[in-house]
Motif scaffolding. Structure first.
Motif, PDB file in Angstrom:
ATOM      1  N   SER A  94      31.571  69.656 -55.197  1.00 27.02           N
ATOM      2  CA  SER A  94      30.927  69.731 -53.886  1.00 27.02           C
ATOM      3  C   SER A  94      29.551  69.084 -53.896  1.00 27.02           C
ATOM      4  N   SER A 150      31.907  81.878 -52.559  1.00 26.07           N
ATOM      5  CA  SER A 150      31.312  82.215 -51.261  1.00 26.07           C
ATOM      6  C   SER A 150      29.783  82.237 -51.342  1.00 26.07           C
ATOM      7  N   GLY A 153      28.634  78.541 -51.447  1.00 29.54           N
ATOM      8  CA  GLY A 153      28.745  77.930 -50.128  1.00 29.54           C
ATOM      9  C   GLY A 153      27.707  78.453 -49.156  1.00 29.54           C
ATOM     10  N   GLY A 157      25.048  76.040 -47.409  1.00 34.25           N
ATOM     11  CA  GLY A 157      25.079  75.958 -45.953  1.00 34.25           C
ATOM     12  C   GLY A 157      23.779  76.404 -45.313  1.00 34.25           C
ATOM     13  N   GLY A 200      28.584  73.073 -47.018  1.00 41.17           N
ATOM     14  CA  GLY A 200      28.381  74.428 -47.538  1.00 41.17           C
ATOM     15  C   GLY A 200      29.070  75.479 -46.690  1.00 41.17           C
ATOM     16  N   SER A 201      29.040  75.315 -45.369  1.00 41.75           N
ATOM     17  CA  SER A 201      29.708  76.273 -44.482  1.00 41.75           C
ATOM     18  C   SER A 201      31.213  76.256 -44.695  1.00 41.75           C
ATOM     19  N   ILE A 203      32.779  75.497 -47.510  1.00 42.54           N
ATOM     20  CA  ILE A 203      33.040  76.180 -48.780  1.00 42.54           C
ATOM     21  C   ILE A 203      32.943  77.688 -48.608  1.00 42.54           C
ATOM     22  N   TRP A 204      31.901  78.120 -47.900  1.00 42.75           N
ATOM     23  CA  TRP A 204      31.749  79.561 -47.671  1.00 42.75           C
ATOM     24  C   TRP A 204      32.915  80.111 -46.865  1.00 42.75           C
TER      25      TRP A 204
END
Length: 530
Positions: A94, A150, A153, A157, A200-201, A203-204
């Motif tokens: 990422s 989480s 991410g 994010g 990032g969002s 991934i979260w």
């Protein structure tokens, strides 16, 4: 030892192979350069990593995968390997892919980063497939990777969102206080931050909702929720709010610097305060709905963050007041120092007051809980240590002045900073020590609380929360819960009641006591030998 060695070796071989493949693929994608060019050493390293470590990694993985039985699945090393390698691959993939995507905003093509991201993404997909295999997936530490993913991410994010909003706010503020800007257009930096925010969002969201990290309870999930979602977000919020307040107060009280320079941190500070408040509120709501240990832990870490901010502000205020009485630091520097201390005190004080509630009555159920005891001892201990170190610094400064140091500074100038810190830490240590003494006296005077058991090891197949609370209220002993895999026979009760457990423990003494609750209302109490 065999499992630790082979899985550590496999981890190292996979990492080395991924580095080698990334280097080779990056050279193939970099069409503007020759395959070797002048970097013969780098090409040789990539070939060695790929052609030597790669076959060894493949053979070792095949041997381990073929003999993966129930014993291997339940080993700690297998679960730890998958969790560690999945997290490393996720972070590497990422980070490089988002760096490559953000660079494209300014038309900067980075084939090496793209190659690295593609290779590590393949490693992540491979290990995710193994972790979800029906017959060979690990049975331990299966929740570590979703929780860590989480958290990663969320951090990426939130960082991207704060940067993007801060850039927009800075652009708007520059319209009121124009300054000379040299470099790239403002929208390009904002768009790059949005790329990181979206990545990032995603991934979260994938780990939090699709990976069901949101439904996990206990252990690492609760620790991550409290430490990152509550404590981290509160630090971000208070830091942003304090910086914004400091900027506004300095603008109103100290105009010695250019307005554009004073307002420079305001946009990012406002963005950090707003985004941090949203993240804080969301995770605080989740913490309230969780176990009896998580709810007070969220309140305690919030109180600790507010206390640190308020104590720091108090120390700086004392420092600035002492500085104003000397002739060496009069003027704008003193005002800036005073404004900084007031900002921290105004932001942190109310948060600590609301979270700790010093003027209200203490909940009897919270007195003596492990979280509250640890919090009081930790705050008192750290404050006392800092205060002692500060006293040593003050003594050193006094002796230095008395022995005729030629720096030209007065005695008050030398000790004003440690005196401010001493005032703040001394108050914090004294207050929390007094609270700890009061809680201890309440526990000692509490009727029906027998301190005859050091630790209770509770084995049960039912909900352990009521039984844990009953043991703590009745004996004050620490409780370790082991969940039984046995199911209750049809027609039997769900388990003994809390009062039945308390009655069974009455009169039992020992440092460690094993309690087996069930089946039905049966309770077996066994005092263990030291």
């Amino acid at each position: 030892m065999r499992r630790i060695i082979v899985f550590t070796l496999l981890f190292a071989l996979v990492v080395i192979t991924a580095i080698g493949l990334s280097g080779l693929l990056g050279r193939l994608l970099d069409a503007g350069n020759a395959l070797a060019s002048s970097d013969i050493t780098g090409l040789a390293r990539s070939l060695a990593f790929t052609l030597i470590a790669g076959p060894f990694a493949a053979v070792l993985w095949w041997l381990l995968w073929r003999r993966m039985g129930q014993d291997e699945r339940s080993s700690l090393a297998w679960g730890l390997y998958l969790a560690g390698m999945s997290t490393v691959a996720l972070v590497s993939a990422s980070a490089t892919l988002l760096t490559c995507a953000a660079a494209l905003v300014r038309t900067d093509w980075q084939p090496r980063n793209l190659a690295t991201g593609v290779v590590w993404a393949g490693v992540w997909v491979w290990h995710r497939w193994m972790s979800r295999h029906d017959q060979k997936s690990p049975s331990r530490l299966v929740t570590v990777a979703p929780v860590l993913g989480s958290v990663f991410g969320l951090v990426v994010g939130v960082g991207g969102l704060v940067t993007a909003i801060g850039s927009l706010a800075d652009t708007a503020i520059d319209g009121f206080a124009p300054s000379v800007v040299v470099g790239e257009p403002w929208w390009r930096f904002t768009l790059q931050a949005i790329v990181w925010c979206v990545g990032g969002s995603a991934i979260w969201w994938w780990h939090w909702f699709a990976g069901r990290a949101r439904t996990l309870r206990g252990g690492l999930s609760d620790v991550a929720l409290v430490v990152v979602g509550v404590a981290g977000a509160s630090v971000l919020t208070l830091g942003g709010a304090g910086t914004a307040l400091f900027t506004m107060l300095k603008l109103a009280l100290d105009r010695t610097s250019p307005v554009a320079q004073i307002l420079d941190p305001l946009g990012t500070a406002l963005a950090a305060a707003a985004v941090g408040a949203l993240v804080w509120r969301y995770h605080r709501g989740l913490a309230v709905a969780r176990s009896d240990q998580t709810r007070p832990a969220a309140g305690l870490v919030t109180s600790g963050v507010g206390l640190v901010a308020a104590a720091s502000g108090l120390g700086v205020v004392v420092n600035s007041i002492l500085a104003a009485t000397t002739g060496t630091l009069a003027g704008s520097d003193t005002r800036a120092l005073l404004v900084a201390g007031i900002s921290a005190l105004v932001v942190g004080g109310p948060v600590w007051w609301v979270a700790w509630k010093p003027a209200g009555p203490v909940d009897p159920a919270q007195v003596g809980t492990p979280g509250r005891r640890i919090y009081l001892v930790l705050i008192f201990g750290l404050s006392a240590v800092v205060a002692i170190v500060t006293l040593l610094v003050i003594g050193y400064r006094i002796f230095e002045f008395a022995l005729g140091d030629v720096t030209g500074q007065g005695l008050l100038d030398r000790v004003r900073a440690p005196l401010g810190l001493l005032a703040a830490t001394g108050l914090a240590a004294g207050y929390h020590f007094a609270v700890w003494r009061r809680d201890r006296s309440v526990l000692t005077a509490a009727p029906g609380r027998e301190h005859t058991i050091g630790r209770v090891i509770l084995v049960t197949g039912a909900d352990p929360e009521p039984l844990t609370r009953a043991v703590d209220d009745a004996t004050g002993a620490a409780v370790t819960v082991w969940l039984s895999a046995a199911t209750e026979p049809a027609g039997t009760a769900a388990g003994p009641t809390a009062q039945q457990l308390v009655d069974a423990l009455r009169g039992v003494t020992g440092k460690r006591v094993l309690v087996v609750a069930g089946p039905g209302s049966r309770i077996d109490v066994i005092a263990l030998r030291d």
